[in-house]
Motif scaffolding. Structure first.
Motif, PDB file in Angstrom:
ATOM      1  N   TRP A   1      22.464 111.630  26.370  1.00 66.92           N
ATOM      2  CA  TRP A   1      23.034 110.285  26.469  1.00 66.92           C
ATOM      3  C   TRP A   1      23.147 109.612  25.105  1.00 66.92           C
ATOM      4  N   PHE A   2      23.846 108.475  25.096  1.00 63.57           N
ATOM      5  CA  PHE A   2      24.060 107.689  23.861  1.00 63.57           C
ATOM      6  C   PHE A   2      24.961 108.435  22.872  1.00 63.57           C
ATOM      7  N   THR A   3      25.809 109.345  23.386  1.00 62.61           N
ATOM      8  CA  THR A   3      26.686 110.112  22.499  1.00 62.61           C
ATOM      9  C   THR A   3      27.906 109.281  22.121  1.00 62.61           C
ATOM     10  N   LEU A   4      28.574 109.694  21.051  1.00 61.43           N
ATOM     11  CA  LEU A   4      29.799 109.014  20.619  1.00 61.43           C
ATOM     12  C   LEU A   4      30.860 109.082  21.704  1.00 61.43           C
ATOM     13  N   ASN A   5      30.965 110.264  22.352  1.00 62.02           N
ATOM     14  CA  ASN A   5      31.950 110.405  23.435  1.00 62.02           C
ATOM     15  C   ASN A   5      31.722 109.400  24.547  1.00 62.02           C
ATOM     16  N   GLN A   6      30.464 109.192  24.891  1.00 63.14           N
ATOM     17  CA  GLN A   6      30.141 108.238  25.970  1.00 63.14           C
ATOM     18  C   GLN A   6      30.440 106.803  25.524  1.00 63.14           C
ATOM     19  N   ILE A   7      30.157 106.507  24.276  1.00 63.07           N
ATOM     20  CA  ILE A   7      30.456 105.167  23.755  1.00 63.07           C
ATOM     21  C   ILE A   7      31.962 104.926  23.832  1.00 63.07           C
ATOM     22  N   GLU A   8      32.747 105.907  23.358  1.00 57.68           N
ATOM     23  CA  GLU A   8      34.209 105.772  23.385  1.00 57.68           C
ATOM     24  C   GLU A   8      34.705 105.608  24.822  1.00 57.68           C
ATOM     25  N   ALA A   9      34.245 106.504  25.719  1.00 53.49           N
ATOM     26  CA  ALA A   9      34.749 106.498  27.106  1.00 53.49           C
ATOM     27  C   ALA A   9      34.429 105.181  27.810  1.00 53.49           C
ATOM     28  N   SER A  10      33.250 104.614  27.555  1.00 54.82           N
ATOM     29  CA  SER A  10      32.903 103.371  28.255  1.00 54.82           C
ATOM     30  C   SER A  10      33.725 102.199  27.742  1.00 54.82           C
ATOM     31  N   ILE A  11      33.912 102.128  26.426  1.00 58.84           N
ATOM     32  CA  ILE A  11      34.726 101.012  25.912  1.00 58.84           C
ATOM     33  C   ILE A  11      36.153 101.126  26.466  1.00 58.84           C
ATOM     34  N   VAL A  12      36.677 102.347  26.497  1.00 49.52           N
ATOM     35  CA  VAL A  12      38.030 102.538  27.040  1.00 49.52           C
ATOM     36  C   VAL A  12      38.077 102.114  28.516  1.00 49.52           C
ATOM     37  N   ALA A  13      37.046 102.471  29.273  1.00 50.39           N
ATOM     38  CA  ALA A  13      37.014 102.077  30.696  1.00 50.39           C
ATOM     39  C   ALA A  13      37.049 100.552  30.819  1.00 50.39           C
ATOM     40  N   PHE A  14      36.323  99.863  29.945  1.00 51.10           N
ATOM     41  CA  PHE A  14      36.347  98.390  29.964  1.00 51.10           C
ATOM     42  C   PHE A  14      37.727  97.857  29.574  1.00 51.10           C
ATOM     43  N   GLU A  15      38.315  98.422  28.516  1.00 49.44           N
ATOM     44  CA  GLU A  15      39.639  97.960  28.073  1.00 49.44           C
ATOM     45  C   GLU A  15      40.664  98.013  29.215  1.00 49.44           C
ATOM     46  N   LYS A  16      40.532  99.064  30.032  1.00 48.09           N
ATOM     47  CA  LYS A  16      41.505  99.242  31.121  1.00 48.09           C
ATOM     48  C   LYS A  16      41.397  98.162  32.189  1.00 48.09           C
ATOM     49  N   THR A  17      40.301  97.409  32.181  1.00 45.08           N
ATOM     50  CA  THR A  17      40.168  96.340  33.175  1.00 45.08           C
ATOM     51  C   THR A  17      40.756  95.007  32.692  1.00 45.08           C
ATOM     52  N   LEU A  18      41.201  94.960  31.441  1.00 46.57           N
ATOM     53  CA  LEU A  18      41.680  93.687  30.882  1.00 46.57           C
ATOM     54  C   LEU A  18      43.101  93.390  31.351  1.00 46.57           C
ATOM     55  N   SER A  19      43.232  93.032  32.619  1.00 46.16           N
ATOM     56  CA  SER A  19      44.590  92.799  33.096  1.00 46.16           C
ATOM     57  C   SER A  19      44.839  91.321  33.347  1.00 46.16           C
ATOM     58  N   SER A  20      46.115  90.980  33.277  1.00 42.66           N
ATOM     59  CA  SER A  20      46.505  89.575  33.358  1.00 42.66           C
ATOM     60  C   SER A  20      47.823  89.452  34.117  1.00 42.66           C
ATOM     61  N   TYR A  21      47.737  88.914  35.325  1.00 43.17           N
ATOM     62  CA  TYR A  21      48.950  88.721  36.122  1.00 43.17           C
ATOM     63  C   TYR A  21      48.941  87.362  36.821  1.00 43.17           C
ATOM     64  N   ASN A  22      48.431  86.352  36.127  1.00 43.54           N
ATOM     65  CA  ASN A  22      48.388  85.016  36.730  1.00 43.54           C
ATOM     66  C   ASN A  22      49.234  83.992  35.994  1.00 43.54           C
ATOM     67  N   SER A  23      50.206  84.444  35.216  1.00 37.91           N
ATOM     68  CA  SER A  23      51.091  83.491  34.536  1.00 37.91           C
ATOM     69  C   SER A  23      52.050  82.915  35.575  1.00 37.91           C
ATOM     70  N   SER A  24      52.736  81.823  35.232  1.00 31.23           N
ATOM     71  CA  SER A  24      53.677  81.286  36.220  1.00 31.23           C
ATOM     72  C   SER A  24      54.864  82.238  36.389  1.00 31.23           C
ATOM     73  N   PHE A  25      55.140  83.063  35.367  1.00 29.05           N
ATOM     74  CA  PHE A  25      56.141  84.126  35.549  1.00 29.05           C
ATOM     75  C   PHE A  25      55.697  85.059  36.681  1.00 29.05           C
ATOM     76  N   ASP A  26      54.424  85.495  36.652  1.00 27.59           N
ATOM     77  CA  ASP A  26      53.918  86.417  37.680  1.00 27.59           C
ATOM     78  C   ASP A  26      53.898  85.779  39.057  1.00 27.59           C
ATOM     79  N   LYS A  27      53.510  84.498  39.092  1.00 25.81           N
ATOM     80  CA  LYS A  27      53.347  83.840  40.386  1.00 25.81           C
ATOM     81  C   LYS A  27      54.661  83.262  40.913  1.00 25.81           C
ATOM     82  N   GLN A  28      55.717  83.499  40.141  1.00 22.39           N
ATOM     83  CA  GLN A  28      57.047  82.978  40.503  1.00 22.39           C
ATOM     84  C   GLN A  28      57.022  81.485  40.728  1.00 22.39           C
ATOM     85  N   THR A  29      56.323  80.811  39.828  1.00 14.46           N
ATOM     86  CA  THR A  29      56.270  79.351  39.916  1.00 14.46           C
ATOM     87  C   THR A  29      56.854  78.724  38.644  1.00 14.46           C
TER      88      THR A  29
END
Ligand code: HEC
Ligand code: HEC
Length: 346
Positions: A150-178
């Protein structure tokens, strides 16, 4: 119940458990990645993390023209937003080899010219720290239960990437058609033959980098420079040409997203355009005239400029509609979404 229906049920339940387990591992990776994204200890002098340059308050940018490394040096470029990043096919401003987040993360973690975080330069110390910390000690094992170290570079990279993939944004008024009437008119202009913005900044991500794998369409020269009238960008930062060595690629940079554009100034690959008004003026003129200093020259006349950038005139009303549309791409919910913020409170 027939024996085969019992057997099928058992198999379905078993598969369900396996699936759930996988889901859980991924969830732990995201959690771990969130800690690591905000972890200053990753940087060589314990001063910076990914979040220093990709700050939630600025829609995951940093407000600087060019970002500043842990050792206080300027990097070449302006920090882009990380919102909806997993949708892209290319990462960074002018590196067509950076086609996955796993490839992209190599640069901030390990680059030496300049050093950004410099994790590799003090990895043994980082590993010792992570092992000792009770939160990390637990999370690494939960996130990678099948591994034997554990605590390997590969694991550090993979976890940060997994977090990055959750950074989504679809609540603008464009998205909500408002969108307001004015913003709707602005959107029509944005897509019009006259302005052609959507030819490169196409919805829903407002960048071809999320829609096309074709390098020739994802990178473009919009006429920001024409140093000395020689059809070139500043040699130290000339874009795609520095990788492909093709003269026609001079001044080409990746088309950036326009989501949350009102939160991510200053603009362009080098942060050289301060306001959204200035951006519109440059497009309306068909390129930027740099009329003083080392980079003097009229970008409008740069022969490498995209043939989609030809200039246009806008009435005051049209301009305010276009601005209203760009505002409609703002999703303020990302700025205080607790899932994206630092897991550690001080
Ligand atoms: C010193 C400031 C700095 C730090 C620290 C930093 N970044 Fe960046 N990031 C940038 C800049 C600047 C760019 C644009 C780089 C380029 O194209 O030359 C960038 C680009 C990116 C991109 C590509 C975005 C796009 O639109 O193509 C991703 C993804 C990214 N960074 C993630 C991370 C992660 C994950 C970390 C932590 C491991 C990190 N960054 C640390 C400044 C930083
Ligand atoms: C030929 C493709 C193309 C067209 C057409 C185009 N853009 Fe762009 N846009 C780009 C590229 C490439 C960049 C980055 C250029 C650079 O940094 O050198 C950019 C940058 C921007 C930025 C700054 C983004 C940031 O994060 O720094 C804004 C805002 C923008 N464009 C808005 C528009 C609008 C509004 C229109 C229509 C009037 C338009 N664009 C038309 C390709 C295009």
């Amino acid at each position: 119940m027939k024996w085969w229906s019992i057997a099928t049920t058992a198999i379905i339940v078993l598969l369900g458990c396996v699936n759930q387990q996988q889901l859980k591992d991924k969830d732990y990776q995201v959690q771990l990645g969130r800690y690591l994204f905000y972890e200053n200890k990753l940087s060589v002098n314990n001063t910076k993390s990914c979040a220093s340059c990709h700050n939630q308050q600025f829609a995951f940018t940093d407000g600087y023209r060019k970002s500043i490394t842990s050792l206080g040096e300027n990097v070449l470029h302006n920090a882009p937003t990380l919102i909806n990043i997993q949708q892209y096919k290319f990462y960074d401003w002018a590196n067509p080899g950076s086609t996955t987040l796993t490839k992209q993360i190599i640069r901030p973690l390990y680059a030496e010219h300049p050093i950004e975080l410099g994790l590799n330069l003090h990895y043994p110390q980082v590993k010792a720290y992570l092992e000792k910390d009770s939160v990390y000690a637990k999370l690494f094992k939960q996130a990678f239960p099948g591994d034997t170290a554990w605590f390997t570079l590969n694991q550090i990279e993979a976890s940060i990437v997994a977090f990055e993939k959750t950074l989504s944004s679809y609540n603008s008024s464009f998205d909500k058609q408002t969108m307001s009437k004015s913003a709707q008119k602005g959107f029509e202009l944005f897509k019009s033959d006259r302005l052609k913005c959507a030819a490169c900044h196409n919805p829903p991500q407002f960048t071809l980098a999320a829609a096309s794998s074709n390098i020739d369409s994802v990178y473009a020269n919009i006429g920001l420079y024409n140093v000395g009238g020689k059809n070139i960008y500043p040699v130290e930062d000339a874009g795609l040409v520095s990788v492909t060595q093709k003269k026609a690629d001079d001044g080409k940079f990746k088309i950036p997203t326009l989501r949350n554009i009102m939160l991510t100034n200053p603009y362009m690959h080098d942060g050289s355009v301060a306001t959204i008004e200035d951006v519109i003026d440059i497009y309306a003129r068909g390129g930027r005239d740099v009329n003083y200093g080392d980079y003097k020259g009229d970008g409008k006349l740069n022969t490498n400029k995209s043939n989609l950038i030809n200039g246009f005139t806008l009435t005051a009303e049209e301009r305010s509609n276009l601005l209203a549309f760009l505002h409609a791409l703002t999703d303020t919910s990302i700025l205080n979404n607790p899932k994206f913020s630092s897991p550690v409170t001080y």
